[in-house]
Design a protein around this motif. Structure first.
Motif, PDB file in Angstrom:
ATOM      1  N   ILE A 116       9.869 -15.483 -76.854  1.00 13.73           N
ATOM      2  CA  ILE A 116      10.138 -16.060 -75.535  1.00 13.73           C
ATOM      3  C   ILE A 116       8.976 -16.907 -75.022  1.00 13.73           C
ATOM      4  CG2 ILE A 116      11.797 -14.277 -74.886  1.00 13.73           C
ATOM      5  CD1 ILE A 116       9.619 -12.932 -73.275  1.00 13.73           C
ATOM      6  N   ASN A 117       7.837 -16.863 -75.722  1.00 16.66           N
ATOM      7  CA  ASN A 117       6.704 -17.747 -75.477  1.00 16.66           C
ATOM      8  C   ASN A 117       5.930 -17.420 -74.186  1.00 16.66           C
ATOM      9  OD1 ASN A 117       7.428 -19.300 -77.776  1.00 16.66           O
ATOM     10  ND2 ASN A 117       8.946 -20.381 -76.531  1.00 16.66           N
ATOM     11  N   SER A 118       4.679 -17.854 -74.192  1.00 15.98           N
ATOM     12  CA  SER A 118       3.833 -17.716 -72.999  1.00 15.98           C
ATOM     13  C   SER A 118       4.250 -18.742 -71.953  1.00 15.98           C
ATOM     14  CB  SER A 118       2.359 -17.943 -73.367  1.00 15.98           C
ATOM     15  OG  SER A 118       1.928 -17.003 -74.321  1.00 15.98           O
ATOM     16  N   ILE A 119       4.011 -18.433 -70.709  1.00 13.91           N
ATOM     17  CA  ILE A 119       4.233 -19.389 -69.632  1.00 13.91           C
ATOM     18  C   ILE A 119       3.235 -20.531 -69.798  1.00 13.91           C
ATOM     19  CG2 ILE A 119       3.974 -19.724 -67.139  1.00 13.91           C
ATOM     20  CD1 ILE A 119       5.010 -16.855 -66.797  1.00 13.91           C
ATOM     21  N   PRO A 120       3.672 -21.796 -69.699  1.00 17.09           N
ATOM     22  CA  PRO A 120       2.733 -22.916 -69.816  1.00 17.09           C
ATOM     23  C   PRO A 120       1.557 -22.770 -68.848  1.00 17.09           C
ATOM     24  CG  PRO A 120       4.985 -23.719 -69.818  1.00 17.09           C
ATOM     25  CD  PRO A 120       5.063 -22.250 -69.504  1.00 17.09           C
ATOM     26  N   GLY A 121       0.358 -22.905 -69.394  1.00 16.78           N
ATOM     27  CA  GLY A 121      -0.843 -22.754 -68.586  1.00 16.78           C
ATOM     28  C   GLY A 121      -1.519 -21.407 -68.735  1.00 16.78           C
ATOM     29  N   VAL A 122      -0.767 -20.394 -69.193  1.00 16.74           N
ATOM     30  CA  VAL A 122      -1.354 -19.068 -69.403  1.00 16.74           C
ATOM     31  C   VAL A 122      -2.025 -19.042 -70.777  1.00 16.74           C
ATOM     32  CG1 VAL A 122      -0.895 -16.604 -69.698  1.00 16.74           C
ATOM     33  CG2 VAL A 122       0.287 -17.895 -67.900  1.00 16.74           C
ATOM     34  N   ILE A 123      -3.319 -18.772 -70.786  1.00 14.61           N
ATOM     35  CA  ILE A 123      -4.063 -18.784 -72.048  1.00 14.61           C
ATOM     36  C   ILE A 123      -3.704 -17.579 -72.904  1.00 14.61           C
ATOM     37  CG2 ILE A 123      -6.371 -18.821 -73.084  1.00 14.61           C
ATOM     38  CD1 ILE A 123      -7.400 -19.929 -70.379  1.00 14.61           C
ATOM     39  N   ARG A 124      -3.725 -16.395 -72.291  1.00 17.56           N
ATOM     40  CA  ARG A 124      -3.400 -15.170 -73.019  1.00 17.56           C
ATOM     41  C   ARG A 124      -2.627 -14.213 -72.112  1.00 17.56           C
ATOM     42  NH1 ARG A 124      -8.693 -13.154 -76.488  1.00 17.56           N
ATOM     43  NH2 ARG A 124      -9.097 -15.101 -77.625  1.00 17.56           N
ATOM     44  N   PRO A 125      -1.402 -13.856 -72.477  1.00 15.10           N
ATOM     45  CA  PRO A 125      -0.698 -12.807 -71.741  1.00 15.10           C
ATOM     46  C   PRO A 125      -1.469 -11.491 -71.820  1.00 15.10           C
ATOM     47  CG  PRO A 125       0.806 -14.039 -73.133  1.00 15.10           C
ATOM     48  CD  PRO A 125      -0.589 -14.455 -73.527  1.00 15.10           C
ATOM     49  N   CYS A 126      -1.208 -10.597 -70.894  1.00 18.31           N
ATOM     50  CA  CYS A 126      -1.962  -9.342 -70.858  1.00 18.31           C
ATOM     51  C   CYS A 126      -1.079  -8.207 -70.361  1.00 18.31           C
ATOM     52  CB  CYS A 126      -3.193  -9.497 -69.970  1.00 18.31           C
ATOM     53  SG  CYS A 126      -2.807  -9.829 -68.236  1.00 18.31           S
ATOM     54  N   ILE A 127      -1.595  -6.995 -70.456  1.00 19.67           N
ATOM     55  CA  ILE A 127      -0.892  -5.814 -69.962  1.00 19.67           C
ATOM     56  C   ILE A 127      -1.776  -5.068 -68.975  1.00 19.67           C
ATOM     57  CG2 ILE A 127       0.647  -5.531 -71.933  1.00 19.67           C
ATOM     58  CD1 ILE A 127      -1.259  -3.546 -73.132  1.00 19.67           C
ATOM     59  N   THR A 128      -1.135  -4.298 -68.111  1.00 17.41           N
ATOM     60  CA  THR A 128      -1.837  -3.602 -67.042  1.00 17.41           C
ATOM     61  C   THR A 128      -1.691  -2.095 -67.186  1.00 17.41           C
ATOM     62  OG1 THR A 128      -0.002  -3.359 -65.475  1.00 17.41           O
ATOM     63  CG2 THR A 128      -1.083  -5.501 -65.548  1.00 17.41           C
ATOM     64  N   SER A 129      -2.415  -1.379 -66.341  1.00 18.70           N
ATOM     65  CA  SER A 129      -2.202   0.059 -66.190  1.00 18.70           C
ATOM     66  C   SER A 129      -2.448   0.428 -64.734  1.00 18.70           C
ATOM     67  CB  SER A 129      -3.132   0.858 -67.104  1.00 18.70           C
ATOM     68  OG  SER A 129      -2.827   2.241 -67.036  1.00 18.70           O
ATOM     69  N   VAL A 130      -1.917   1.567 -64.349  1.00 17.28           N
ATOM     70  CA  VAL A 130      -2.025   2.021 -62.958  1.00 17.28           C
ATOM     71  C   VAL A 130      -3.263   2.881 -62.767  1.00 17.28           C
ATOM     72  CG1 VAL A 130      -0.932   3.498 -61.212  1.00 17.28           C
ATOM     73  CG2 VAL A 130       0.451   1.913 -62.561  1.00 17.28           C
ATOM     74  N   LEU A 131      -3.952   2.692 -61.636  1.00 19.04           N
ATOM     75  CA  LEU A 131      -5.077   3.525 -61.229  1.00 19.04           C
ATOM     76  C   LEU A 131      -4.708   4.191 -59.897  1.00 19.04           C
ATOM     77  CD1 LEU A 131      -8.011   0.994 -61.852  1.00 19.04           C
ATOM     78  CD2 LEU A 131      -7.270   2.835 -63.383  1.00 19.04           C
ATOM     79  N   PRO A 132      -4.415   5.490 -59.888  1.00 22.67           N
ATOM     80  CA  PRO A 132      -4.045   6.150 -58.634  1.00 22.67           C
ATOM     81  C   PRO A 132      -5.226   6.188 -57.649  1.00 22.67           C
ATOM     82  CG  PRO A 132      -3.416   7.479 -60.536  1.00 22.67           C
ATOM     83  CD  PRO A 132      -4.328   6.412 -61.045  1.00 22.67           C
ATOM     84  N   LYS A 133      -4.978   5.748 -56.417  1.00 24.08           N
ATOM     85  CA  LYS A 133      -6.008   5.796 -55.382  1.00 24.08           C
ATOM     86  C   LYS A 133      -6.051   7.189 -54.760  1.00 24.08           C
ATOM     87  CE  LYS A 133      -5.252   0.962 -53.990  1.00 24.08           C
ATOM     88  NZ  LYS A 133      -4.833   0.088 -52.854  1.00 24.08           N
ATOM     89  N   VAL A 134      -7.251   7.657 -54.458  1.00 16.42           N
ATOM     90  CA  VAL A 134      -7.412   8.996 -53.891  1.00 16.42           C
ATOM     91  C   VAL A 134      -6.658   9.129 -52.579  1.00 16.42           C
ATOM     92  CG1 VAL A 134      -9.075  10.644 -52.946  1.00 16.42           C
ATOM     93  CG2 VAL A 134      -9.628   9.381 -55.028  1.00 16.42           C
ATOM     94  N   GLU A 135      -6.701   8.087 -51.746  1.00 17.67           N
ATOM     95  CA  GLU A 135      -6.079   8.163 -50.422  1.00 17.67           C
ATOM     96  C   GLU A 135      -4.592   7.851 -50.445  1.00 17.67           C
ATOM     97  OE1 GLU A 135      -7.351   3.817 -50.736  1.00 17.67           O
ATOM     98  OE2 GLU A 135      -7.996   5.784 -51.482  1.00 17.67           O
ATOM     99  N   GLY A 136      -4.027   7.567 -51.618  1.00 18.72           N
ATOM    100  CA  GLY A 136      -2.612   7.248 -51.742  1.00 18.72           C
ATOM    101  C   GLY A 136      -2.405   5.831 -52.227  1.00 18.72           C
TER     102      GLY A 136
END
Length: 312
Positions: A116-136
Motif C-alpha cells: 500500500i506504500n508510504s504516504i508521499p513525503g514520509v521518509i520512514r513509517p513507524c510504530i508506537t506504543s502506549v505509556l500509561p500516565k500515573v495520573e490517568g
C-alpha cells in the motif's frame, strides 16, 4: 465500515482471533463488519462451535500462513495466498477499511510499504506504543522498533506523526511532544538528539516542549515521546518487564494493571497509505477484541487522510 482481521497470525491462532472478533462485535457499532481472513474451514468450525451466525462476520479464504520464522521480505511474494498477503490485497483494493494482525510483524511492515506504500513525503513509517500516565490517560512513544537507526529529519517526522495520532485518535487537543534524551538541557545527548532538537526547536508543526528524561516517561510530562526505534524498543520491553515482575510478586495495583498489553490490543503503522494495525504475537481473545476496536477508532478518525494533508 469493514475491518479486516488476519485469523492465522499469532501464537494462539486461529481460535483466539476468531473469538476476539466475536467479542469485538459486541463493542463495535452495528454498521461495522469484520472480515475474517484465513483458512475457511478453521474459521467456520469455530463459529459453528460457538453457535455464532452474524451478517457482520464474513470469511475470505487464505489457506497459507506466514509464520514467525518466515523471512519478512521473502514471505509476501512467496506466499501470495497467505492471510497477510490476501489482507493487504483487500486493503489495496479498498475492499476493507483497515487490516489488523497479530502475526509476523516484519511481514506486516514489509506488506505495508510494498503493497500500500508510504504516504508521499514520509521518509520512514513507524510504530508506537502506549505509556500509561500515573495520573490517568496515556502517552505514546515512537518509534518502538521498526527503525533502529534514524537521522534527525526522521525523528522530526516521528514527532509530526505522533502528534497527529494523539490529536485525532487519542483526542488530545495540543499534544506535548518531548524528545527522549539523557538530560533536559538543549546541548545534551548524542549527535542524533542534538541535531533533532535543533530541527524541532521553534517549529509550528507540533507542540515541542524540549528534551525529556527516562524518569519522565510515565508522569505525563509529554503526550508524545520521540526516539529512534532501538531506544524505543528497549523502553517498551522494560515496561513489559515491569508488568511481569508486578504480576510475579502478586502486586495488586490499578496503575500497574494498565501495563497489560491486552488493554491496548495493538498499534497502528503510521505513515502508510491505509490503516494497518499490528498486535502482540501472544494476543488472546481479549487483546484481539481491543485491537479491532482500535482499528475501528483509527479508521473512523480518517488518520491516514489527515497525515496525507499534513505531509503535502
Amino acid at each position: 465500515m469493514k475491518l479486516g482481521l488476519d485469523i492465522s497470525g499469532g501464537d494462539f491462532a486461529p481460535r483466539a482471533n476468531v473469538l476476539g472478533a466475536i467479542l469485538a462485535l459486541e463493542k463495535l457499532p452495528d454498521d461495522v463488519e469484520i472480515v475474517l481472513i484465513g483458512r475457511e474451514d478453521d474459521i467456520t468450525s469455530i463459529l459453528k462451535e460457538k453457535g455464532v451466525v452474524s451478517n457482520r462476520l464474513s470469511v475470505v479464504n487464505a489457506p497459507d500462513v506466514i509464520t514467525m520464522e518466515d523471512h519478512p521480505t521473502r514471505a509476501i511474494p512467496q506466499k501470495p495466498n497467505s492471510s497477510i498477503s490476501v489482507g493487504f490485497e483487500l486493503l489495496a483494493q479498498k475492499k476493507i477499511d483497515s487490516f489488523a494482525s497479530t502475526g509476523n510483524t516484519g511481514a506486516m511492515l514489509v506488506g505495508s510499504i510494498y503493497k500500500i506504500n508510504s504516504i508521499p513525503g514520509v521518509i520512514r513509517p513507524c510504530i508506537t506504543s502506549v505509556l500509561p500516565k500515573v495520573e490517568g490517560g496515556n502517552s505514546i512513544i515512537l518509534d518502538v522498533g521498526s527503525n533502529a537507526d534514524c537521522k534527525p529529519d526522521v525523528l522530526y517526522q516521528f514527532a509530526s506523526l505522533g502528534s497527529l495520532y494523539a490529536q485525532n485518535v487519542m483526542g488530545i487537543k495540543s499534544p506535548k511532544v518531548g524528545l527522549l534524551n539523557i538530560g533536559e538541557e538543549e546541548g545534551k545527548g548524542n549527535l542524533l538528539t542534538q541535531s533533532a532538537y535543533k530541527l524541532m526547536k521553534g517549529t509550528e508543526d507540533f507542540n515541542f516542549i524540549g528534551n525529556i528524561e527516562g524518569r519522565d516517561l510515565f508522569n505525563g510530562k509529554a503526550d508524545v515521546v520521540v526516539c529512534d526505534g532501538f531506544t524505543g524498543n528497549i523502553v517498551l520491553k522494560q515496561a513489559e518487564g515491569i508488568y511481569s515482575i508486578a504480576k510475579q510478586l502478586g502486586m495488586k495495583d490499578t496503575y500497574f494493571d494498565r501495563f497489560n498489553y491486552e488493554n491496548y490490543g495493538g498499534t497502528p503503522i503510521l505513515g502508510v497509505n491505509s490503516e494497518v494495525i499490528i498486535g502482540h504475537g501472544i494476543s488472546n481473545d481479549v487483546a484481539v477484541k481491543n485491537m479491532m476496536c482500535l482499528a475501528h477508532d483509527v479508521a473512523k478518525s480518517e488518520l491516514t487522510r489527515k497525515i496525507k494533508e499534513a505531509f503535502k
